[in-house]
Scaffold this active site. Structure first.
Site, PDB file in Angstrom:
ATOM      1  CB  SER A  12      47.804 -16.166   1.374  1.00  0.00           C
ATOM      2  OG  SER A  12      48.740 -16.131   0.189  1.00  0.00           O
TER       3      SER A  12
ATOM      4  CG  ASN B 160      44.340 -27.664   0.957  1.00  0.00           C
ATOM      5  OD1 ASN B 160      45.054 -27.540   2.140  1.00  0.00           O
ATOM      6  ND2 ASN B 160      45.065 -26.993  -0.001  1.00  0.00           N
TER       7      ASN B 160
ATOM      8  CE1 TYR C  25      48.182 -14.675  -9.069  1.00  0.00           C
ATOM      9  CE2 TYR C  25      46.636 -16.545  -9.382  1.00  0.00           C
ATOM     10  CZ  TYR C  25      47.204 -15.409  -8.699  1.00  0.00           C
ATOM     11  OH  TYR C  25      46.405 -14.967  -7.552  1.00  0.00           O
TER      12      TYR C  25
END
Length: 281
Positions: free
Chosen positions: A195, A249, A56
């Site tokens: 995801s 979230n 990443y």
């Protein structure tokens, strides 16, 4: 916070079922401070598992994590992943040291093989075990492994020490439900769902998901996350680079879907009727 127990961890202390992902973080300097702030807020809200990878931002995301956990390392469970081409007996220790340096920590809590490459699994497992004995990592695991890969892994010496398998899982991608998820639950190897609210906005624009969210005074993302988190032995790692998304979230942990909700979601996002290949992003 709901927790999930790792197979080789202390029974009294699991890891959060809802963590934070960092895919696409660490790629631009201008976003750095916002990304750090989002992760720090998530830690304060109980999402103390943070997932990253040397891939990443080519190490940039690990540097974002380093700043986010600075001064509070003991609160955070750090997961990072190694490239397959670095998973050999000679290269894995060096890749681990580079990640430790970028993360500014002494040991990685969970070190994953990002996907399966050309290095023999037995060699990678041996290298992982040496790092664990040396105190450089506390647990190791894999990512993007299907059930056949997992069976092969467990047949290798010390392969049963695998602590987790990180795979694509969401309402849009239910392929693991055909074999991998029940096998993992039976063998008590946690699944880490990457995801979990889809990739892009497609999933969250679904009319049924929006309808359920409106009825529950929630967001589509919270319903999608609640759906993933209802599964035992599953850890969800959504990415959120803004504080609003982090708060959204965090609230998903309280979502309890009704039988009617699940039936409606199954109708729009049907489970696999037979074995399907493991999807990857």
């Amino acid at each position: 916070m709901k927790t999930v127990e790792l197979p080789d961890g202390p029974a009294e202390r699991g890891v959060p079922a809802l963590g934070q992902g960092t895919w696409n973080m660490g790629e631009t300097k201008r976003a750095h401070s916002d990304e750090v702030a989002a992760l720090r807020l998530g830690i304060d809200l109980g999402m103390t598992l943070i997932d990253t990878a040397e891939m990443y931002g080519e190490g940039g995301a690990e540097k974002v994590v380093a700043d986010a956990i600075d001064g509070q390392r003991e609160r955070v469970f750090v997961v990072t992943k190694v490239y397959p081409h670095n998973a050999s007996r000679a290269k894995l220790p060096k890749a681990c040291e580079r990640s430790l340096k970028r993360l500014r920590i002494d040991a990685i809590d969970l070190y994953l093989l990002h996907w399966r490459g050309s290095v023999p699994l037995a060699e990678t497992v041996d290298a992982f075990e040496k790092l664990r004995v040396a105190g450089k990592i506390r647990h190791w695991g894999v990512s993007n492994f299907d059930v056949e890969d997992m069976k092969e892994l467990l047949a290798i010496e010390n392969g049963s020490a695998c602590a987790a398998n990180q795979v694509l899982y969401s309402l849009h991608h239910r392929e693991i439900e055909s074999e991998l998820l029940p096998w993992s639950q039976k063998n008590k190897i946690p699944i880490m769902a990457y995801s979990p609210v889809g990739h892009g906005r497609g999933l969250l624009e679904n009319a049924t998901l929006k309808k359920i969210a409106k009825r529950r005074d929630a967001t589509p993302a919270q319903i999608a996350l609640g759906w993933v988190l209802r599964q035992p032995g599953v850890i969800a790692i959504p990415k959120a680079s803004s504080e609003k998304h982090v708060r959204d979230n965090a609230r998903s942990i309280d979502i309890e879907l009704t039988k009617e909700d699940l039936v409606n979601l199954d109708r729009v996002f049907p489970p696999p009727a037979s074995k399907e290949p493991l999807p990857k992003l």
